[in-house]
Every structure is written in C-alpha cells, then in structure tokens.
Motif scaffolding. Structure first.
Motif, PDB file in Angstrom:
ATOM      1  N   ALA A  12       0.818  -1.209   0.000  1.00  0.00           N
ATOM      2  CA  ALA A  12       0.000   0.000   0.000  1.00  0.00           C
ATOM      3  C   ALA A  12       0.851   1.258   0.000  1.00  0.00           C
ATOM      4  N   GLY A  13       1.953   1.204  -0.762  1.00  0.00           N
ATOM      5  CA  GLY A  13       2.738   2.404  -1.007  1.00  0.00           C
ATOM      6  C   GLY A  13       2.251   3.079  -2.279  1.00  0.00           C
ATOM      7  N   PRO A  14       3.072   3.941  -2.881  1.00  0.00           N
ATOM      8  CA  PRO A  14       2.643   4.652  -4.092  1.00  0.00           C
ATOM      9  C   PRO A  14       2.165   3.736  -5.216  1.00  0.00           C
ATOM     10  N   TYR A  15       2.799   2.575  -5.396  1.00  0.00           N
ATOM     11  CA  TYR A  15       2.397   1.668  -6.472  1.00  0.00           C
ATOM     12  C   TYR A  15       1.084   0.965  -6.141  1.00  0.00           C
ATOM     13  N   GLY A  16       1.004   0.362  -4.974  1.00  0.00           N
ATOM     14  CA  GLY A  16      -0.218  -0.349  -4.609  1.00  0.00           C
ATOM     15  C   GLY A  16      -1.434   0.552  -4.586  1.00  0.00           C
ATOM     16  N   LEU A  17      -1.282   1.753  -4.016  1.00  0.00           N
ATOM     17  CA  LEU A  17      -2.416   2.675  -3.931  1.00  0.00           C
ATOM     18  C   LEU A  17      -2.827   3.192  -5.305  1.00  0.00           C
ATOM     19  N   THR A  39       6.498   2.192   4.547  1.00  0.00           N
ATOM     20  CA  THR A  39       7.939   2.478   4.532  1.00  0.00           C
ATOM     21  C   THR A  39       8.205   3.949   4.802  1.00  0.00           C
ATOM     22  N   TRP A  40       7.414   4.826   4.196  1.00  0.00           N
ATOM     23  CA  TRP A  40       7.596   6.267   4.375  1.00  0.00           C
ATOM     24  C   TRP A  40       7.281   6.688   5.806  1.00  0.00           C
ATOM     25  N   ARG A  41       6.273   6.077   6.411  1.00  0.00           N
ATOM     26  CA  ARG A  41       5.854   6.489   7.754  1.00  0.00           C
ATOM     27  C   ARG A  41       6.741   5.962   8.856  1.00  0.00           C
ATOM     28  N   THR A  42       7.351   4.779   8.645  1.00  0.00           N
ATOM     29  CA  THR A  42       8.029   4.119   9.759  1.00  0.00           C
ATOM     30  C   THR A  42       9.491   3.780   9.522  1.00  0.00           C
ATOM     31  N   HIS A  43       9.974   3.853   8.266  1.00  0.00           N
ATOM     32  CA  HIS A  43      11.341   3.421   7.982  1.00  0.00           C
ATOM     33  C   HIS A  43      12.221   4.509   7.378  1.00  0.00           C
ATOM     34  N   ALA A 139       3.150  -5.420  -4.966  1.00  0.00           N
ATOM     35  CA  ALA A 139       3.660  -4.052  -4.986  1.00  0.00           C
ATOM     36  C   ALA A 139       4.285  -3.767  -3.632  1.00  0.00           C
ATOM     37  N   VAL A 140       5.276  -4.596  -3.272  1.00  0.00           N
ATOM     38  CA  VAL A 140       5.770  -4.619  -1.899  1.00  0.00           C
ATOM     39  C   VAL A 140       6.802  -3.537  -1.581  1.00  0.00           C
ATOM     40  N   GLY A 141       7.266  -2.774  -2.563  1.00  0.00           N
ATOM     41  CA  GLY A 141       8.204  -1.701  -2.255  1.00  0.00           C
ATOM     42  C   GLY A 141       9.596  -2.206  -1.911  1.00  0.00           C
ATOM     43  N   ILE A 142      10.343  -1.371  -1.186  1.00  0.00           N
ATOM     44  CA  ILE A 142      11.772  -1.635  -0.981  1.00  0.00           C
ATOM     45  C   ILE A 142      12.112  -2.368   0.307  1.00  0.00           C
ATOM     46  N   LEU A 360       0.386 -13.838 -11.670  1.00  0.00           N
ATOM     47  CA  LEU A 360       1.184 -13.167 -10.643  1.00  0.00           C
ATOM     48  C   LEU A 360       1.915 -11.991 -11.272  1.00  0.00           C
ATOM     49  N   TYR A 361       1.642 -10.788 -10.781  1.00  0.00           N
ATOM     50  CA  TYR A 361       2.190  -9.550 -11.321  1.00  0.00           C
ATOM     51  C   TYR A 361       3.092  -8.892 -10.282  1.00  0.00           C
ATOM     52  N   PHE A 362       4.025  -8.105 -10.771  1.00  0.00           N
ATOM     53  CA  PHE A 362       4.903  -7.337  -9.899  1.00  0.00           C
ATOM     54  C   PHE A 362       4.794  -5.855 -10.251  1.00  0.00           C
ATOM     55  N   ALA A 363       4.993  -5.002  -9.258  1.00  0.00           N
ATOM     56  CA  ALA A 363       5.019  -3.558  -9.488  1.00  0.00           C
ATOM     57  C   ALA A 363       5.988  -2.933  -8.501  1.00  0.00           C
ATOM     58  N   GLY A 364       6.664  -1.869  -8.925  1.00  0.00           N
ATOM     59  CA  GLY A 364       7.596  -1.186  -8.040  1.00  0.00           C
ATOM     60  C   GLY A 364       9.047  -1.488  -8.354  1.00  0.00           C
ATOM     61  N   PRO A 365       9.948  -1.327  -7.384  1.00  0.00           N
ATOM     62  CA  PRO A 365      11.395  -1.455  -7.630  1.00  0.00           C
ATOM     63  C   PRO A 365      11.823  -2.789  -8.204  1.00  0.00           C
ATOM     64  N   SER A 366      11.100  -3.855  -7.901  1.00  0.00           N
ATOM     65  CA  SER A 366      11.485  -5.168  -8.427  1.00  0.00           C
ATOM     66  C   SER A 366      11.293  -5.276  -9.932  1.00  0.00           C
TER      67      SER A 366
END
Length: 419
Positions: A12-17, A39-43, A139-142, A360-366
């Motif tokens: 639920a980062g920029p890609y998922g949202l 990731t943005w809020r906590t890491h 869309a799991v991000g980094i 199965l799809y991927f989105a984001g840095p991967s």
C-alpha cells in the motif's frame, strides 16, 4: 476459505495505492493488503526531505484529480513543481489522504504466505485467515530488499542497523555513530543525527559526494533543448527512462541491468549540502571488518592509498540502500519462487507486468530491470497502474468469475517474457 476475489494487491505504497485507484475506477473486484505508506511512515527518519522534485512526488488516480500539487492547494501548503523540497511528512500525509479517497477498502494486515492453489492463489494473512484470488499484484516496495555489507556480520546485533530501521533518532543523542554510504539516505542520516546532537561520521567508498542541482522554474530555450526536463530530472536519457518504460523493456537484458545499476548514482539533494559543513567525512574508505569489543563497534577500513584505519563508535548505521531480488520476499512459497523466471535477480515480466507464473504480477522497484530505473521512484507508478489495470480489466472481462480460464501452453507462457 473466507472468500474469493478477482484481484489482490499486496502493498500500500505509491504503487499499490495507484493501482487500487485505477481498479476501483474500473469497478474491478479487488482486495488491497498492507499498511498505507508504511515504509515512508516508519522506515525513514523524521525531518528528511525527498530528493525528488514536487512534480515527481505524486500518486496516480485515473483522472489525475488528486496530485500532490492539488493536495497542497487544498490545504494551503507551499508547493512548486521544481526548486522547493518536499518534506517526508508532507508526502506521507498526502499518501494517507490518497488512500482514504481511492483505496478505502484497504485491509491493514500483513501477508504471511502466498502459494498456488490450482489455477488460483491462496493467501494467508497474519491473523490466520485465508482466501483465494485469481490474480495477485506484488507491490511490496523496498523494505524486503535491504542491503547490509557482509563485514558487519562480525558485530553484535545491538551495534549495527540498516538506515531503514530508524524513524526516530533521539536515542542516538550524544552517541558516536558511523554512517556508511554516499547516497541521499546516508547524507540525510548524518545531517539529522548531527542536528539532534549525536556525533556522526560519514564514511563512504566513493572518493566524492554528489549533490543534485537546483532546477528553477525559468530555463532558457537552449537549456530546455539540450537537457529537456522530465520527472527524473533534466536530460534526454532521463526523459527516455521516465517517458518510455514500455520501450525500455525491448533493450537487451544485460544492457537494461547495467543502466538500472548505474542510473543517476548515489547523490544527496541539492538542499542538504549547506547543512553538512560540521560533519566529519571520510571518503575512499572501504570496510574490511567489524568486531564488537568493550561495548563498542570497532571498524577496520582501508583507504585509496592502501593504508588501514580503525574507528571505534557506539553504533554503525548502514545507509547502503536496497538490492531488489525475488528470494528475499519472505511470504513466497518455494514452488512459486522457483517458477519465476528472472532478469538478474528480479522477475522477468511481460509487457503487462505479469511474471512467468500466470496471474502473478509485480510492481515497483522489483520491475526496474524490465521497465527501467523509473520504477525505482514513485513516478513509475503512473505507467504501472495504467498498464496493469487496463490489462486486468480486459482479461477479467474475457474470462469472468465462474467461467473457465483457458490453459496457457508452456511455449506461449515462456515466449511472452522473452520478447
């Protein structure tokens, strides 16, 4: 099983949202799982600013009705497309509001397991509930891809950490801290530690630190011709990577990997450089080994002249970035992981972001090794959300729920990822 759904978005980062906003607009039945802007809020450390310009720090709804610019206008917050840094807090607040408007069905939970169940996927959540989904978008991000230098394994766990582990820095007040790295994470971390009265030392293998240039709103006609502006900054190469990820996929795989690895390179934001003047910086230092002794972390470095140096500090923060690779996504069933064809260590994808595991799809840095370095930035969510949502709408319309999907011959399932 609790239920069955057409599509599940994991993340639920920029890609998922952004993908959720598009699917909702198309009335596609989907679930979205994750913690919004997690990731943005906590890491990421409080007080940092994004290196990306305002025009690039946005999420994507299908009608382009709620950009960061629009959010700032609604809330009377200063904003410029270029030349005004975007704070972490502003970007996070905007992302949370985007989620409330475009993905109100978000389930704040975590995926524990993903495996195939016939021609569908079984998802197990951290509360033990299970459900089936025809399609899954990762869309799991980094955060699954943190990279730590191997020599740090010699330290007690209390003596080192990745930069992503620190949102609050107050615990380091008065402490001596080595920050390893030369990119924006390392530079920001060193500055923020210094400003809360810690005693940071910035150490990097590179022999020079790079900083972006401030881009003003007014540019000459010649400068726009020589280096046209894009969401990744000025320059024709940047423009190609930002505007044509679909074409980037057709370049040779080894060339794509090289471009992604070298693109832009480590650098700090132009606005951070004046705040570094009182921070000790050691450049051209390679970490050889690390040990814990007498409550301290002792690091051994070698410099460009071949001379060795020893540094003792209270803690080491590795701001050494992320390396996307499928085998670090912990919830993937081994059968799925083995079935995913790779480009480097990331999934080989079709033009629609589908992996070699059908559905199965991927989105984001991967996806950067397939669609280019724009996928390392929030900006890439625009192309990804449009492409994936249109494809799924078409596929689900052709094979509605209750119907029988046509089996995909292995020769076809393989060939589409090699084109």
């Amino acid at each position: 099983m609790d239920t069955t759904t057409e599509v599940t978005i994991v993340g639920a980062g920029p890609y998922g949202l952004s993908i959720a906003a598009h699917l909702r607009h198309m009335n596609v039945n989907f679930r979205i799982i994750g913690s919004p802007m997690h990731t943005w809020r906590t890491h990421m450390p409080k007080g940092m600013h994004l290196k990306s310009a305002g025009l690039s720090a946005t999420l994507f709804d299908p009608e382009h009705s709620f950009t960061l610019k629009q959010y700032c206008r609604e809330n009377d917050i200063p904003y410029e497309d270029e030349g005004l840094p975007i704070s972490l807090e502003l970007f996070t607040q905007y992302g949370m509001e985007f989620q409330r408007r475009f993905a109100p069905n978000l389930e704040e939970t975590k995926l524990q397991s993903l495996r195939k169940q016939g021609d569908m996927f079984e998802l197990v959540l951290d509360n033990g509930s299970k459900f089936l989904s025809r399609k899954v978008i990762l869309a799991v991000g980094i955060d699954y891809f943190r990279y730590l230098p191997k020599p740090l394994d010699g330290l007690d766990q209390s003596h080192y950490s990745h930069s992503a582990e620190h949102h609050e820095l107050e615990k380091f007040r008065g402490k001596e801290v080595v920050v390893i790295g030369s990119g924006s994470s390392a530079i920001d971390m060193a500055v923020l530690l210094h400003e809360i009265k810690a005693r940071p030392i910035l150490v990097a293998r590179r022999q020079a630190l790079n900083f972006g240039q401030k881009e003003g709103r007014v540019r000459t006609r010649l400068s726009r011709l020589v280096a046209p502006m894009s969401g990744l900054g000025p320059g024709w190469k940047n423009l190609f990577c930002a505007a044509m990820p679909g074409l980037f996929r057709y370049l040779p795989a080894n060339f794509r990997i090289k471009v992604v690895k070298e693109f832009l390179g480590p650098s700090g934001g132009w606005f951070i450089k004046p705040r570094m003047k009182d921070i000790p910086i050691l450049l051209g230092y390679k970490l050889l080994s690390a040990t814990s002794a007498q409550g301290k972390a002792e690091l051994q470095f070698i410099d460009v002249k071949g001379e060795q140096h020893s540094i003792q500090v209270d803690h080491v923060i590795a701001a050494t970035g992320y390396k996307a690779q499928v085998n670090t996504i912990s919830f993937l069933n081994p059968e799925i992981e083995l079935a995913i064809q790779l480009v480097g260590k990331t999934p080989r994808l079709s033009a629609n972001f589908e992996s070699s595991v059908p559905g199965l799809y991927f989105a984001g840095p991967s996806t950067a090794n397939t669609f280019g370095p724009v996928m390392r930035f929030a900006l890439g969510a625009g192309f990804a959300s449009r492409t994936i949502s249109r494809h799924l709408q078409r596929v689900l319309r052709q094979h509605p729920a209750g119907g029988q999907d046509m089996p995909v011959p292995q020769s076809i399932a393989t060939s589409q990822y090699q084109r």
